[in-house]
Enzyme design. Structure first.
Site, PDB file in Angstrom:
ATOM      1  N   ASP A  66       0.815  -1.216   0.000  1.00 16.06           N
ATOM      2  CA  ASP A  66       0.000   0.000   0.000  1.00 16.06           C
ATOM      3  C   ASP A  66       0.849   1.267   0.000  1.00 16.06           C
ATOM      4  O   ASP A  66       2.030   1.260   0.345  1.00 16.06           O
ATOM      5  CB  ASP A  66      -0.949   0.000   1.200  1.00 16.06           C
ATOM      6  CG  ASP A  66      -0.217  -0.117   2.529  1.00 16.06           C
ATOM      7  OD1 ASP A  66       0.766  -0.873   2.616  1.00 16.06           O
ATOM      8  OD2 ASP A  66      -0.623   0.557   3.502  1.00 16.06           O
ATOM      9  N   GLU A  79      -0.489  -1.857   5.291  1.00 12.15           N
ATOM     10  CA  GLU A  79       0.464  -1.748   6.397  1.00 12.15           C
ATOM     11  C   GLU A  79       0.350  -0.399   7.076  1.00 12.15           C
ATOM     12  O   GLU A  79       0.467  -0.297   8.300  1.00 12.15           O
ATOM     13  CB  GLU A  79       1.896  -1.955   5.894  1.00 12.15           C
ATOM     14  CG  GLU A  79       2.941  -2.046   7.012  1.00 12.15           C
ATOM     15  CD  GLU A  79       3.383  -0.704   7.580  1.00 12.15           C
ATOM     16  OE1 GLU A  79       3.625  -0.634   8.789  1.00 12.15           O
ATOM     17  OE2 GLU A  79       3.463   0.276   6.813  1.00 12.15           O
ATOM     18  N   GLU A  80       0.130   0.650   6.288  1.00 12.08           N
ATOM     19  CA  GLU A  80       0.116   2.002   6.833  1.00 12.08           C
ATOM     20  C   GLU A  80      -1.079   2.253   7.742  1.00 12.08           C
ATOM     21  O   GLU A  80      -0.976   3.017   8.714  1.00 12.08           O
ATOM     22  CB  GLU A  80       0.114   3.032   5.692  1.00 12.08           C
ATOM     23  CG  GLU A  80       1.338   2.987   4.790  1.00 12.08           C
ATOM     24  CD  GLU A  80       2.606   3.473   5.485  1.00 12.08           C
ATOM     25  OE1 GLU A  80       2.525   3.938   6.647  1.00 12.08           O
ATOM     26  OE2 GLU A  80       3.683   3.371   4.879  1.00 12.08           O
ATOM     27  N   HIS A 131       7.726   8.895   4.171  1.00 16.42           N
ATOM     28  CA  HIS A 131       6.497   9.684   4.309  1.00 16.42           C
ATOM     29  C   HIS A 131       6.714  11.150   3.903  1.00 16.42           C
ATOM     30  O   HIS A 131       5.942  12.016   4.301  1.00 16.42           O
ATOM     31  CB  HIS A 131       5.928   9.596   5.727  1.00 16.42           C
ATOM     32  CG  HIS A 131       5.471   8.214   6.105  1.00 16.42           C
ATOM     33  ND1 HIS A 131       4.425   7.987   6.970  1.00 16.42           N
ATOM     34  CD2 HIS A 131       5.898   6.982   5.729  1.00 16.42           C
ATOM     35  CE1 HIS A 131       4.244   6.676   7.116  1.00 16.42           C
ATOM     36  NE2 HIS A 131       5.134   6.054   6.370  1.00 16.42           N
TER      37      HIS A 131
END
Length: 387
Positions: free
Chosen positions: A79, A136-137, A358
């Site tokens: 993701d 996962e995020e 990020h």
């Protein structure tokens, strides 16, 4: 860098895969296009089984080795993040407001590279289970896969994963036995007071002052309620309230994150939050509701598997380029759920001097993919060698 020669041969292919994935970022469990591309590649590699629809859009692919043996699991997350990419790359994200800002496109590519090599050579016994995981995020796709029974269904005995690390030199590896990354919890406090004119605060129950008081009191949990040798981070990251300078608002919102390793410390923090929020509400004459959400658990490597993975990494990168007893850090990772279900290890692999994770300027370093794929491949061959 002793990358497996055969994997080095298709470095350019891996770059093509990664850059295609980079252009089609998807969030959470909704990794439809990504999963379809992964399945298409796996089919061309000639893997033995492809099981889709796990955790909505996750995939488990099986490669059989030569002869009987256990099943080793290798995981990659798929993701992306809700971030707008700012670099004008020729393979820039085609989806507004979404980008691969954490390198999951690279993680998926590394596992695809290992899959191609392992399906071609099969220089191992037993089986390999390739776990391509969504979400996962957010949400915790690893937990969903575990709860849907992937470990039992595919008889996985041990499990491993890699994550790129900006700032760590390309090809370097870092891990540690035991706790590597922290557990992450989230808190939200909704405060309701009585609004009024900013010139007449005595007629109000000011939620702004209550929010400020709670934020300050929460920080005393770290400074006064826990032993200094136990890692603990509490960060107030949001305070939202008010609309104009001469009005005391009716409500306020406080939000933040908690990072721990020790479950007893986590319990203490939860208890203190309840006490502080209730006590401050009484002191400031407001109503306050605490929502404390327990998130991903700590990522804890099996000591033996971490030691073994360190040996493999040293074979790939050289002993001087592998830190096998690194300091633990306060970031969090949902691979922790897989490590709760099966012994294994999580490692960081150097991304070089690039933008951080990020960040809207981040881009996975394609030089890393063959190194990570080689690590996965040699891990399998050394864990389950042919006689």
């Amino acid at each position: 860098m002793p990358v497996v020669n055969r994997i080095a041969d298709y470095s350019e292919e891996m770059k093509t895969w990664r850059r295609h994935l980079h252009q089609i970022p998807e969030l959470g469990l909704d990794t439809v296009k990504t999963a379809a591309y992964v399945a298409e590649m796996l089919e061309t590699f000639g893997v033995d089984e492809i099981h889709s629809g796990i955790a909505q859009n996750g995939i488990v692919a099986i490669i059989n080795g030569q002869g009987e043996g256990p099943t080793i699991g290798l995981r990659a997350d798929m993701d992306a993040l809700p971030i707008t990419e700012v670099r004008d790359l020729e393979y820039k994200s085609t989806v507004p407001g979404k980008m691969h800002a954490c390198g999951h496109d690279g993680h998926t590519t590394m596992l695809l590279g290992a899959a191609k090599y392992l399906a071609e050579t099969r220089n191992f016994k037993g089986r390999v289970a390739l776990l391509f995981q969504p979400a996962e995020e957010i949400i915790g796709g690893a937990q969903i896969m575990v709860e849907e029974g992937v470990m039992e269904r595919f008889d996985i005995a041990e499990v491993y994963a890699l994550h790129n690390s900006p700032g760590l030199p390309v090809g370097h590896f870092l891990t540690t036995p035991g706790a590597l990354m922290a557990a992450v919890d989230t808190f939200t406090i909704n405060i309701k007071g009585r609004g009024g004119h900013g010139a007449m605060p005595h007629e109000t129950r000011d939620p702004v002052m209550a929010a400020c008081g709670m934020a300050q009191a929460i920080q005393t949990i770290v400074s006064r309620n826990h032993h200094a040798t136990e890692d603990l981070v509490i960060s107030v990251t949001q305070i939202h309230t008010g609309t104009v300078d001469n009005v005391i608002p009716e409500t306020a919102y406080v939000n933040g994150t908690i990072r721990t390793f020790n479950p007893e410390v986590q319990k203490m923090v939860m208890a203190r939050f309840e006490e502080i929020v209730k006590g401050c509400a009484v002191a400031y004459g407001v109503e306050a509701e605490l929502d404390y959400e327990v998130g991903y658990p700590a990522t804890i490597n099996d000591a033996g598997k971490a030691g073994f993975a360190t040996e493999v990494a040293r074979e790939i990168a050289g002993a001087a380029n592998v830190e096998g007893e690194a300091d633990r850090e306060m970031g969090a990772e949902d691979f922790s759920y897989m490590l709760q279900a099966r012994p294994g290890a999580y490692l960081f692999i150097g991304q070089g001097d690039t933008a951080g994770l990020h960040h809207p300027e981040y881009d996975f370093n394609d030089e890393v993919a063959p190194i990570g794929a080689s690590f996965f491949a040699r891990l399998v061959e050394k864990a389950q060698p042919l006689a």
